[in-house]
Design a protein around this motif. Structure first.
Motif, PDB file in Angstrom:
ATOM      1  N   TYR A  48       0.799  -1.228   0.000  1.00  0.00           N
ATOM      2  CA  TYR A  48       0.000   0.000   0.000  1.00  0.00           C
ATOM      3  C   TYR A  48       0.833   1.280   0.000  1.00  0.00           C
ATOM      4  O   TYR A  48       0.327   2.346  -0.365  1.00  0.00           O
ATOM      5  CB  TYR A  48      -0.907   0.017   1.243  1.00  0.00           C
ATOM      6  CG  TYR A  48      -1.615  -1.280   1.460  1.00  0.00           C
ATOM      7  CD1 TYR A  48      -2.718  -1.633   0.691  1.00  0.00           C
ATOM      8  CD2 TYR A  48      -1.156  -2.193   2.410  1.00  0.00           C
ATOM      9  CE1 TYR A  48      -3.361  -2.850   0.873  1.00  0.00           C
ATOM     10  CE2 TYR A  48      -1.793  -3.408   2.595  1.00  0.00           C
ATOM     11  CZ  TYR A  48      -2.891  -3.739   1.823  1.00  0.00           C
ATOM     12  OH  TYR A  48      -3.512  -4.948   1.995  1.00  0.00           O
ATOM     13  N   PHE A  49       2.093   1.178   0.417  1.00  0.00           N
ATOM     14  CA  PHE A  49       2.927   2.363   0.564  1.00  0.00           C
ATOM     15  C   PHE A  49       4.322   2.115  -0.002  1.00  0.00           C
ATOM     16  O   PHE A  49       4.814   0.984  -0.008  1.00  0.00           O
ATOM     17  CB  PHE A  49       3.054   2.750   2.047  1.00  0.00           C
ATOM     18  CG  PHE A  49       1.746   2.957   2.752  1.00  0.00           C
ATOM     19  CD1 PHE A  49       1.067   4.162   2.652  1.00  0.00           C
ATOM     20  CD2 PHE A  49       1.183   1.946   3.531  1.00  0.00           C
ATOM     21  CE1 PHE A  49      -0.144   4.355   3.298  1.00  0.00           C
ATOM     22  CE2 PHE A  49      -0.024   2.124   4.177  1.00  0.00           C
ATOM     23  CZ  PHE A  49      -0.692   3.335   4.059  1.00  0.00           C
ATOM     24  N   SER A  50       4.961   3.197  -0.444  1.00  0.00           N
ATOM     25  CA  SER A  50       6.340   3.112  -0.921  1.00  0.00           C
ATOM     26  C   SER A  50       7.287   3.020   0.277  1.00  0.00           C
ATOM     27  O   SER A  50       6.878   3.202   1.430  1.00  0.00           O
ATOM     28  CB  SER A  50       6.684   4.355  -1.748  1.00  0.00           C
ATOM     29  OG  SER A  50       6.751   5.507  -0.908  1.00  0.00           O
ATOM     30  N   LYS A  51       8.567   2.763   0.007  1.00  0.00           N
ATOM     31  CA  LYS A  51       9.554   2.691   1.084  1.00  0.00           C
ATOM     32  C   LYS A  51       9.637   3.999   1.854  1.00  0.00           C
ATOM     33  O   LYS A  51       9.733   4.015   3.088  1.00  0.00           O
ATOM     34  CB  LYS A  51      10.928   2.330   0.507  1.00  0.00           C
ATOM     35  CG  LYS A  51      11.053   0.888   0.036  1.00  0.00           C
ATOM     36  CD  LYS A  51      12.458   0.603  -0.462  1.00  0.00           C
ATOM     37  CE  LYS A  51      12.605  -0.843  -0.930  1.00  0.00           C
ATOM     38  NZ  LYS A  51      13.977  -1.134  -1.427  1.00  0.00           N
ATOM     39  N   THR A  52       9.603   5.112   1.115  1.00  0.00           N
ATOM     40  CA  THR A  52       9.648   6.427   1.770  1.00  0.00           C
ATOM     41  C   THR A  52       8.419   6.637   2.635  1.00  0.00           C
ATOM     42  O   THR A  52       8.508   7.142   3.763  1.00  0.00           O
ATOM     43  CB  THR A  52       9.738   7.547   0.720  1.00  0.00           C
ATOM     44  OG1 THR A  52      10.958   7.409  -0.009  1.00  0.00           O
ATOM     45  CG2 THR A  52       9.699   8.920   1.372  1.00  0.00           C
TER      46      THR A  52
END
Length: 214
Positions: free
Chosen positions: A28-32
């Motif tokens: 659902y989310f990027s690494k950042t």
């Protein structure tokens, strides 16, 4: 037989390692964004508990439940410094902020009428999907995800803490994903209370009037 048992143990252990929070969040989310979500949650914990030690999150939240469910006590308003919260926003990426929040026009429905800007849900589908995934193991968070999807709004004030207090066995507070959702919920509430000073003053005035009538 020993090798077979060792294989089973390694498989089970490896499966548990594969269930780390970051691996789940990557859907659902990027690494950042994942890094920012942890920053958001650490900030919330430090404000409420006075420490970022993640091992103390469960104990702190559990002890704070009576204050969190007391609407008149304004616990969140008192504990979370909004100036520091705004500094937190400047530390996270626009992508992270926009996946969770947006800034919307809001109107007071009672006199005196007043139009102002307030934080609100971003309507981001991936964030809704994240909440839905949490809801598979938690009825309240299932309802929360439905509200995000169907109404486009975060849940109100004290109900989350009240649910934890009434049904603690339904909440795995050690789960980092759930900690993230709790942090977002209460930081949203704090922002709603403090972003516009005039709106905050009018709300306090409304509460005083309501309390005098009791």
């Amino acid at each position: 037989m020993k090798f077979k048992l060792l294989y089973i143990l390694l498989f089970v252990f490896g499966t548990c390692l594969g269930q780390k929070t970051e691996l789940d969040l990557k859907n659902y989310f990027s690494k950042t964004e994942i890094k920012d979500l942890n920053l958001i949650t650490d900030f919330f914990q430090e404000q409420i508990c006075g420490t970022k030690d993640r091992g103390k999150f469960v104990e702190c939240i559990t002890k704070s439940l009576p204050e969190l469910v007391d609407l008149e006590n304004n616990y969140v308003r008192q504990k979370i410094n909004y100036r520091n919260q705004k500094k937190l926003y400047s530390k996270i990426s626009d992508s992270t902020f926009n996946k969770i929040w947006a800034i919307c026009k809001t109107w007071r429905e009672v006199d005196p009428k007043y139009e102002y800007q307030s934080i609100c849900f971003s309507q981001n589908k991936l964030f809704i999907d994240f909440a839905k995934e949490l809801g598979k193991s938690n009825k309240y968070l299932e309802y929360y995800a439905e509200k995000l999807q169907n109404i486009g709004a975060f849940d109100d004030g004290i109900f989350l803490a009240s649910n934890i207090q009434k049904a603690p066995s339904n909440w795995n507070l050690e789960n980092r994903n759930i900690q993230i959702m709790i942090a977002i919920h209460y930081l949203t509430q704090n922002d709603m209370l403090k972003r516009d000073r005039k709106a905050a003053r009018l709300e306090k005035k409304d509460l005083r009037k309501l309390n005098r009538k009791k």
